[in-house]
Write a protein that holds these residues in place. Structure first.
Motif, PDB file in Angstrom:
ATOM      1  N   ARG A   1      51.331  15.273  -0.692  1.00 20.92           N
ATOM      2  CA  ARG A   1      52.222  14.350  -1.179  1.00 20.92           C
ATOM      3  C   ARG A   1      51.653  13.071  -0.388  1.00 20.92           C
ATOM      4  NH1 ARG A   1      57.291  18.135   0.130  1.00 20.92           N
ATOM      5  NH2 ARG A   1      56.431  18.026   2.207  1.00 20.92           N
ATOM      6  N   HIS A   2      52.979  11.822  -1.709  1.00 22.61           N
ATOM      7  CA  HIS A   2      53.007  10.684  -0.864  1.00 22.61           C
ATOM      8  C   HIS A   2      54.254  10.644  -1.700  1.00 22.61           C
ATOM      9  CE1 HIS A   2      52.219   6.829  -0.416  1.00 22.61           C
ATOM     10  NE2 HIS A   2      50.930   6.561  -0.803  1.00 22.61           N
ATOM     11  N   GLU A   3      55.145  10.122  -0.161  1.00 25.36           N
ATOM     12  CA  GLU A   3      56.479  10.016  -0.626  1.00 25.36           C
ATOM     13  C   GLU A   3      57.006   8.214   0.409  1.00 25.36           C
ATOM     14  OE1 GLU A   3      58.877  12.917   1.550  1.00 25.36           O
ATOM     15  OE2 GLU A   3      58.864  14.121   0.394  1.00 25.36           O
TER      16      GLU A   3
ATOM     17  N   ARG B   1      50.729  15.057   8.442  1.00 27.45           N
ATOM     18  CA  ARG B   1      51.979  13.878   8.184  1.00 27.45           C
ATOM     19  C   ARG B   1      51.054  12.182   9.005  1.00 27.45           C
ATOM     20  NH1 ARG B   1      57.282  14.745   8.269  1.00 27.45           N
ATOM     21  NH2 ARG B   1      56.675  16.609   6.502  1.00 27.45           N
TER      22      ARG B   1
END
Length: 179
Positions: free
Chosen positions: A39-41, A8
């Motif tokens: 994933r991209h948050e 991450r």
């Protein structure tokens, strides 16, 4: 067993580090990948960084037992800053189930060691390996040898210098020099 390493990237909290990197998970039996976005948050991005092999060795079963006995069994991911400026920022060197091996890498201070929770499938695989290959060694207390060391003085003084007095005494100042 191939383990995919999930890393991450979050914004750094100081002005000296633009990004903070942390291994957060492993994916059992993952396919090969090289820094694929999972994933991209917001500002945080999770990557499938690499898929190294988790290798178990019969001589390390004590270490695996120690790791499995922890409150939360873990896989240790060993990362190193990449030397190339155009490629990925980190290189995944190794994944291990041995806390002893991870500690060996921590001694140099050059690697980043991340403790990641071990998935249940990997726990079962490591436990099966330990059940098959572990041999309990009986503790043997060492006994003191009976050699008498109080009778012989080895390596006292220089054998080339003849002296009957104590070899550790301070040198005497000759009275002739003082006059």
């Amino acid at each position: 067993m191939p383990l995919g390493v999930v890393v991450r990237r979050t914004p750094g909290v100081t002005r000296w580090a633009q990004w903070a990197w942390k291994a957060v998970a492993v994916l059992p039996a993952a396919a090969q990948a090289e820094w694929r976005v999972l994933r991209h948050e917001g500002d945080a991005i999770e990557y499938h960084a690499a898929t190294p092999l988790l290798e178990l060795h019969g001589a390390e079963t004590d270490a695996y037992l120690h790791g499995l006995a922890a409150r939360i069994p873990a896989i240790y991911v060993i990362l190193r800053q990449s030397e190339s400026s155009d490629g990925p920022p980190l290189d995944v060197l190794l994944v291990t189930a041995s806390p002893y091996e991870a500690q060996d890498y921590a001694d140099s201070g050059e690697e980043i060691i991340e403790k990641v929770p071990m998935p249940e499938a990997v726990v079962a695989w490591v436990q099966g390996f330990v059940d098959t290959h572990h041999i309990e060694e009986e503790f043997k207390k060492r006994r003191r040898d009976r050699t008498r060391t109080d009778k012989v003085e080895h390596s006292v003084g220089d054998p080339r210098v003849r002296k009957t007095a104590d070899v550790y005494q301070a040198p005497q100042v000759r009275k002739e020099r003082l006059n």
